[in-house]
Motif scaffolding. Structure first.
Motif, PDB file in Angstrom:
ATOM      1  N   PHE A 186      64.936  45.445  19.222  1.00  0.00           N
ATOM      2  CA  PHE A 186      65.724  46.637  20.169  1.00  0.00           C
ATOM      3  C   PHE A 186      65.933  45.972  21.386  1.00  0.00           C
ATOM      4  O   PHE A 186      67.352  46.300  21.951  1.00  0.00           O
ATOM      5  CB  PHE A 186      64.705  47.811  20.268  1.00  0.00           C
ATOM      6  CG  PHE A 186      64.905  48.700  18.927  1.00  0.00           C
ATOM      7  CD1 PHE A 186      65.802  49.342  18.626  1.00  0.00           C
ATOM      8  CD2 PHE A 186      63.749  49.007  18.274  1.00  0.00           C
ATOM      9  CE1 PHE A 186      66.009  50.174  17.532  1.00  0.00           C
ATOM     10  CE2 PHE A 186      63.883  49.691  17.218  1.00  0.00           C
ATOM     11  CZ  PHE A 186      64.915  50.522  16.873  1.00  0.00           C
ATOM     12  N   LEU A 232      66.105  51.165  11.271  1.00  0.00           N
ATOM     13  CA  LEU A 232      67.154  51.518  12.383  1.00  0.00           C
ATOM     14  C   LEU A 232      67.571  50.339  13.244  1.00  0.00           C
ATOM     15  O   LEU A 232      68.702  50.241  13.761  1.00  0.00           O
ATOM     16  CB  LEU A 232      66.483  52.563  13.353  1.00  0.00           C
ATOM     17  CG  LEU A 232      67.610  53.231  14.302  1.00  0.00           C
ATOM     18  CD1 LEU A 232      68.767  54.028  13.256  1.00  0.00           C
ATOM     19  CD2 LEU A 232      66.830  54.387  15.088  1.00  0.00           C
ATOM     20  N   VAL A 260      71.248  49.229  14.035  1.00  0.00           N
ATOM     21  CA  VAL A 260      71.784  49.213  15.271  1.00  0.00           C
ATOM     22  C   VAL A 260      72.372  47.622  15.645  1.00  0.00           C
ATOM     23  O   VAL A 260      73.599  47.517  16.125  1.00  0.00           O
ATOM     24  CB  VAL A 260      70.433  49.249  16.412  1.00  0.00           C
ATOM     25  CG1 VAL A 260      71.043  48.557  17.985  1.00  0.00           C
ATOM     26  CG2 VAL A 260      70.108  50.729  16.564  1.00  0.00           C
ATOM     27  N   ILE A 278      76.055  47.132  16.501  1.00  0.00           N
ATOM     28  CA  ILE A 278      76.471  46.540  17.790  1.00  0.00           C
ATOM     29  C   ILE A 278      77.607  45.270  17.458  1.00  0.00           C
ATOM     30  O   ILE A 278      78.449  45.039  17.998  1.00  0.00           O
ATOM     31  CB  ILE A 278      75.275  45.828  18.369  1.00  0.00           C
ATOM     32  CG1 ILE A 278      74.535  47.148  18.910  1.00  0.00           C
ATOM     33  CG2 ILE A 278      75.611  45.104  19.619  1.00  0.00           C
ATOM     34  CD1 ILE A 278      73.966  46.992  20.274  1.00  0.00           C
ATOM     35  N   ILE A 310      69.296  52.066  23.484  1.00  0.00           N
ATOM     36  CA  ILE A 310      68.597  51.236  22.815  1.00  0.00           C
ATOM     37  C   ILE A 310      67.139  50.837  22.912  1.00  0.00           C
ATOM     38  O   ILE A 310      66.131  50.831  22.353  1.00  0.00           O
ATOM     39  CB  ILE A 310      69.510  50.008  22.442  1.00  0.00           C
ATOM     40  CG1 ILE A 310      70.871  50.346  21.992  1.00  0.00           C
ATOM     41  CG2 ILE A 310      68.873  49.031  21.420  1.00  0.00           C
ATOM     42  CD1 ILE A 310      71.840  49.172  21.955  1.00  0.00           C
TER      43      ILE A 310
END
Lengths: 372, 304
Positions: B26, B158, B162, B166, B210
């Motif tokens: 993240f 998740l 992500v 991205i 994020i």
């Protein structure tokens, strides 16, 4: 002309300082005449709310107020070590009679400040100043024999790990310990724990890991989980608040934990009972009782300044917590054994080795001799 | 030695690598999106810490974990909004602003925690929730693979979503293109009539969201509470991971996983009585070695 003004101003300032200095002293004498209760300052080089070390010292201050009726001031200096020395100087300049500090981090600072204020009295807990330096006759040092408390924890952990009839123990004869940092005070705990375990169950294995700081709760949890994967039935932590990760990891995996510094099962009982009931016991440092006792002795004029006192189970300075969870989990045999060993330590029959008396390398030999 | 090998090549080990890597993943994506816009967000560490606390508070007072998650994301956005305000509006130096905010986050979180619980170290006084772990239907029944990949936190999955978003976002969408342009050639989009500042603001806010998820993972999944300074350098590791991946989402992901693996390895090597100093410096030493290799290769390519 300009020089003259400066001279006059400087003289004025000096006179004011002199006068105010004198008047302060007179004040001091007056209060001393009025009542001879000492005024106490407790300087904590950290913050309250750790549920253990500093909170316990703060509780000591509360006890002094309640039981002795003293004027006690607790100062949280935070974790910024650049202000500790100035705070100690400032406090020493004020009209406190006894100034209490703690931990090895304050030791050098105190060694510097105390000789400059021979009329003040200082107490340092969980560390000792080096009296060979001289001029420290006004300092009383209190060391904890954490090895003795940890020894009892080791005895209990070993018995639990050997006993496969206990609900969450596989009888693997493997236990673990997670330390915050690889430093003497922490290693003194670990040494006692290992000795206690080995003296109880000869072929027990003890896995030792360090987090590297006292903050990384997540890493602490992973280290505990890794030890459990290896087969550990009990994990003891010596890592202040990061150790809460150990308690969480053991509870998640359905294994036992042992807490440190304060009775952690009681601290978690209300909000996280499922974790509290997996904490066999905690090695408790009674900082509050110890500093209260020291101040009491000071008031009686019996406190021996200029000396270091090591306090252990006998002095009620350290022990393991025997709360409802301990009562419920430990078998009668275990309790009897713990009581027996506690008496042996009290009477001096059993001498728990301390890292402070060990030769170089002896501790790491001890750790590797029991590594799984 | 055999024991070490058997631990490293176990499904459990890979599982823990993925868990350990999640916050770094993240954080790496948070750094990446801001870096590609030309405003490297070095306050990711502080943003995560702030969001970690706010997530716990949100879930405790909101009554369920999803409120907590939402609060964490919003507070991440708020936190990077502060950076954006200082850097883009008041034109302060982004690095100094980031350092200041990282330092502030440490004190601010303790202060908020103290106001709410009277506690300055841990949030055990708050009845906060945790993000559930999920088992993936088909995957879980595959022998080894299932053990490694199924049963992770919702947030772990998740994180990979992500990363995928991205990757596509930067390449295929208009804003993604603007963000890349703002980082590579700010004058160009300025002359095209697009405000560089607005593009960078958006990138920073996405970065904060994020990082907020990363913070939520720390306090609502990795462990189930907030503790003082609990992010413990993961936001900084992410800066290195992103630099190693040279701003490429896939390569950065691989370097983040590499750091996760180094972390897991160091945790496990300690079990075999490897000196703790050595295992603890391993992730950092590997970073320096990897960066050296990377720099050497880049230099060689430049010569060609």
């Amino acid at each position: 002309m300009k020089n003259k003004i400066v001279t006059i101003l400087l003289t004025l300032v000096m006179i004011t300082a002199l006068v105010s200095g004198c008047s302060k002293k007179q004040n001091n004498n007056n209060t001393d005449d009025g009542n001879d209760l000492p005024k106490v300052a407790v300087l904590l080089n950290g913050n309250l709310g750790d549920k253990s070390f500093f909170d316990s010292a703060n509780n000591g201050a509360t006890l002094m107020r309640e039981e002795l009726g003293l004027d006690v001031n607790v100062v949280e200096m935070g974790f910024d070590n650049t202000i500790w020395e100035t705070t100690l100087y400032e406090t020493s300049d004020k009209d406190y009679d006894i100034i209490i500090v703690g931990t090895y981090q304050m030791q050098e600072i105190l060694q510097k400040v105390a000789p400059e204020y021979p009329e003040k009295k200082y107490i340092i807990f969980d560390s000792a100043v080096n009296y060979d330096l001289g001029g420290l006759d006004n300092v009383y040092s209190i060391l904890f024999k954490q090895n003795e408390g940890a020894y009892l924890a080791g005895v209990l952990a070993a018995m639990v790990s050997e006993n496969d009839t206990m609900e969450y123990s596989l009888g693997n004869k493997i236990i673990g310990v997670v330390g915050g940092m690889d430093i003497p005070v922490i290693n003194d705990f670990i040494a006692g724990y290992i000795k206690g375990a080995v003296d109880t169950v000869e072929d027990i294995k003890v896995s030792t890991s360090y987090i590297g700081d006292f903050n990384d709760t997540a890493k602490a949890k992973d280290l505990a989980k890794a030890q459990i994967r290896l087969g550990a039935d009990v994990v003891f932590h010596v890592a202040a608040q990061a150790g809460l990760g150990v308690i969480e990891g053991t509870a998640d995996e359905g294994k036992y934990a042992i807490g440190v510094d304060a009775d952690q099962a009681l601290a978690l009982k209300d909000t996280q009972e499922n974790r509290a009931k997996m904490i066999l016991t905690s090695v408790v440092k009674n900082i509050d009782q110890v500093i209260l006792q020291a101040v009491k002795e000071d008031m009686n004029g019996t406190l021996q300044y200029g000396q270091t006192q090591s306090m252990g189970i006998k002095e009620n300075a350290i022990d393991i917590a025997e709360n409802e969870f301990y009562e419920a989990m430990a078998t009668d045999d275990m309790k009897a054994r713990i009581d027996e060993i506690r008496e042996q330590i009290k009477s001096g029959e059993l001498n728990v080795p301390s890292i402070f008396n060990m030769a170089d390398g002896e501790f790491s030999e001890l750790v590797s001799s029991v590594a799984p | 030695m055999e024991q070490i090998v058997s631990i490293i090549f176990s499904a459990d080990f890979i599982f823990s690598v993925i868990r350990l890597s999640t916050p770094i993943l993240f954080a790496t994506m948070a750094v990446l999106i801001s870096d590609r816009a030309g405003v490297t967000n070095i306050a990711v560490e502080g943003t995560m810490l702030f969001a970690a606390l706010m997530g716990v508070i949100g879930s405790a007072y909101g009554g369920n974990v999803w409120t907590g998650l939402l609060v964490a994301v919003l507070s991440g956005i708020l936190f990077s909004g502060i950076i954006a305000f200082f850097h883009l509006k008041l034109e302060t130096d982004i690095v100094l602003t980031g350092i200041a905010l990282n330092l502030m986050a440490s004190g601010l979180t303790i202060f908020i925690l103290y106001l709410l619980t009277g506690d300055k170290g841990v949030s055990t006084g708050l009845n906060s929730k945790t993000v559930p772990n999920i088992h993936i239907p088909v995957l879980r029944s595959i022998p080894v693979l299932g053990e490694m990949l199924s049963g992770h936190s919702v947030l772990t999955y998740l994180a990979f979503v992500v990363i995928a978003i991205i990757t596509v976002f930067l390449k295929k969408t208009r804003l993604g293109t603007y963000i890349r342009a703002a980082g590579e050639n700010a004058e160009a989009i300025d002359t095209a009539g697009i405000s560089v500042k607005v593009v960078r603001l958006k990138a920073l806010l996405i970065s904060g969201a994020i990082a907020g998820l990363g913070g939520a993972f720390m306090s609502m999944s990795y462990v189930s509470m907030f503790t003082k300074d609990m992010v413990a350098g993961r936001g900084f590791i992410a800066l290195a991971a992103e630099a190693m991946g040279h701003g490429n989402p896939i390569l950065s992901t691989l370097s983040a996983l590499f750091f996760g693996a180094a972390d897991a390895l160091s945790n496990n090597l300690q079990l075999f009585n490897f000196p703790s100093e050595l295992t603890r410096l391993m992730p950092y030493a590997l970073t320096i070695i990897a960066l050296t290799f990377y720099a050497a290769r880049a230099k060689k390519q430049l010569k060609k």
